[in-house]
Design an enzyme around this catalytic site. Structure first.
Site, PDB file in Angstrom:
ATOM      1  N   ARG A  32      42.547  44.267  37.489  1.00 37.69           N
ATOM      2  CA  ARG A  32      42.593  44.640  38.677  1.00 37.69           C
ATOM      3  C   ARG A  32      43.703  45.413  38.678  1.00 37.69           C
ATOM      4  NH1 ARG A  32      41.862  39.655  42.687  1.00 37.69           N
ATOM      5  NH2 ARG A  32      39.109  39.753  42.239  1.00 37.69           N
ATOM      6  N   GLU A  44      33.896  43.279  33.212  1.00 36.18           N
ATOM      7  CA  GLU A  44      32.393  42.636  34.438  1.00 36.18           C
ATOM      8  C   GLU A  44      31.598  42.601  33.151  1.00 36.18           C
ATOM      9  OE1 GLU A  44      31.971  43.324  37.304  1.00 36.18           O
ATOM     10  OE2 GLU A  44      33.858  44.510  37.999  1.00 36.18           O
ATOM     11  N   GLY A  88      27.904  31.569  25.772  1.00 30.39           N
ATOM     12  CA  GLY A  88      26.459  31.677  26.314  1.00 30.39           C
ATOM     13  C   GLY A  88      26.079  33.209  26.884  1.00 30.39           C
ATOM     14  N   TYR A  89      24.495  33.162  27.030  1.00 32.53           N
ATOM     15  CA  TYR A  89      23.932  34.490  27.355  1.00 32.53           C
ATOM     16  C   TYR A  89      24.468  35.867  26.495  1.00 32.53           C
ATOM     17  CZ  TYR A  89      22.731  33.001  31.964  1.00 32.53           C
ATOM     18  OH  TYR A  89      22.179  32.346  32.962  1.00 32.53           O
ATOM     19  N   TYR A 127      24.223  46.602  39.288  1.00 35.54           N
ATOM     20  CA  TYR A 127      26.031  45.719  39.979  1.00 35.54           C
ATOM     21  C   TYR A 127      27.051  45.966  38.989  1.00 35.54           C
ATOM     22  CZ  TYR A 127      29.803  42.912  39.910  1.00 35.54           C
ATOM     23  OH  TYR A 127      30.886  42.655  39.851  1.00 35.54           O
ATOM     24  N   ASP A 145      26.902  42.015  44.552  1.00 43.64           N
ATOM     25  CA  ASP A 145      26.330  40.827  43.364  1.00 43.64           C
ATOM     26  C   ASP A 145      26.074  39.257  44.659  1.00 43.64           C
ATOM     27  OD1 ASP A 145      29.094  39.881  44.001  1.00 43.64           O
ATOM     28  OD2 ASP A 145      30.178  39.315  42.298  1.00 43.64           O
TER      29      ASP A 145
END
Ligand code: SF4
Length: 365
Positions: A32, A44, A88-89, A127, A145
């Protein structure tokens, strides 16, 4: 503890209140503090499907190892996957790397400045594109989101499923209205943060909520019913009989690793060779397995086998058994795998299931 305040609504009361609430309650997070599209993109992608507390270390590690898109593009995919290990992912990491290369090679290191341009890049959906474009480039576009869906569905009593085209569009349109007169990046982050801290999925703090008087769900006792959820995706079960094969080559011990390929989980990560993965075998069954015999030949012995280990992914339950095997000679089939010294295992990107096993059974690592 969240701060309370009184306010004078100026334009759109709900929007003004949420932005003011954000100003007073937002968490201090490193991404931020910047408008650099590279760092915002990094945060993100890391935070998709990941809680802030878990993603923070990964963000800091990536931002210091790869401080700009050029450094990320010149790294090898294996190194990037290794840094991603445990999050993960893994398609996120592969796409992160692919996109970095495209931005360097095609755009000379400069990110496209619009959500439409960003969406053409691998791994950047609606998104993520909207989040980057609104925060880094001030584009007036809502980033919708799960938090935004929950907050807006409850505030405005939206009963359409946001995963349907019509439901998503309703929420998007409400956000477009609300964000007028506000910095789009700030407004998007304000609604997301409001969902993450105040309007929680299971126990929203309605009594202390500054927009309670404007909230449809609160006034109609529908908080538990909104947002409308999709039916749960069924969890599928996968089995792996892993062969942790130690083989001697040139007087040294090696372990065989398998680089995963094809359109399956853990693409381009490394696990062990595995056989007959339609159920968990025991050592006796393994001895009779044609696939095991083809790979191992006739001169091998099982030193140890684990109990079946259950490992949960989001939509999958994996049940794996590891057989620790000493092979006395190398067979032709073994040449399809990577022979790696035990001390080098930690250099390879590994699924968490494999990493856990290695740490438990190769204690010298
Ligand atoms: Fe969410 Fe409750 Fe506030 Fe409504 S009143 S916005 S449900 S926290």
């Amino acid at each position: 503890m969240r701060k309370s305040f009184t306010f004078e609504a100026v334009n759109h009361p709900v929007a003004d209140i949420i932005v003011l609430w954000y100003d007073m309650n937002k968490r201090s997070l490193p991404w931020r503090e910047t408008r650099d599209p590279y760092l915002i993109w990094l945060s993100e992608v890391i935070l998709q499907q990941t809680r802030v507390i878990q993603g923070m270390d990964y963000y800091l590690r990536f931002a210091s190892t790869y401080p700009d898109v050029f450094r990320l593009a010149e790294a090898s995919e294996t190194t990037v996957l290794k840094h991603w290990q445990g999050l993960g992912y893994y398609s996120r990491a592969r796409n992160l790397h692919k996109t970095a290369k495209i931005i360097v090679e095609k755009f000379k290191g400069i990110f496209p400045g619009t959500s439409a341009g960003l969406m053409k890049l691998p791994g950047i959906g609606k998104y993520t594109a909207a989040a980057i474009a609104s925060i880094a480039f001030n584009e007036n576009i809502p980033a919708v989101d799960g938090n935004v869906i929950r907050v807006i569905s409850r505030l405005y009593g939206i009963k359409e499923n946001a995963l349907s085209g019509a439901g998503y569009q309703l929420i998007f349109n409400v956000m477009v209205d609300l964000m007028q007169g506000h910095s789009p990046g700030t407004f998007n982050q304000a609604v997301m943060e409001f969902g993450a801290l105040q309007c929680l999925p299971l126990s929203p703090d309605c009594p202390g909520c500054p927009v309670r008087d404007h909230c449809f769900a609160f006034s109609h006792q529908k908080v538990d019913e909104l947002p409308v959820r999709s039916p749960k995706t069924e969890v599928s079960v996968r089995y792996f009989n892993y062969l942790v094969i130690t083989v001697k080559k040139n007087g040294r011990n090696y372990i065989l690793l398998n680089r995963r390929s094809g359109r399956d989980i853990w693409h381009n990560l490394y696990d062990f060779p595995s056989v007959d993965n339609n159920r968990v075998l025991n050592a006796g069954e393994l001895a009779g397995s044609q696939d095991a015999i083809h790979l191992l030949g006739s001169d091998w012995v099982v030193h140890h086998e684990t109990e079946p280990i259950t490992h949960l992914l989001t939509h999958r339950r994996i049940i794996a058994r590891f057989f620790s095997i000493r092979a006395h000679s190398e067979t032709p089939a073994m040449k399809n795998y990577h022979a790696v010294m035990v001390s080098d295992l930690k250099k390879y990107p590994l699924p968490k299931l494999i990493d856990n096993y290695i740490h438990q059974y190769f204690r010298e690592l």
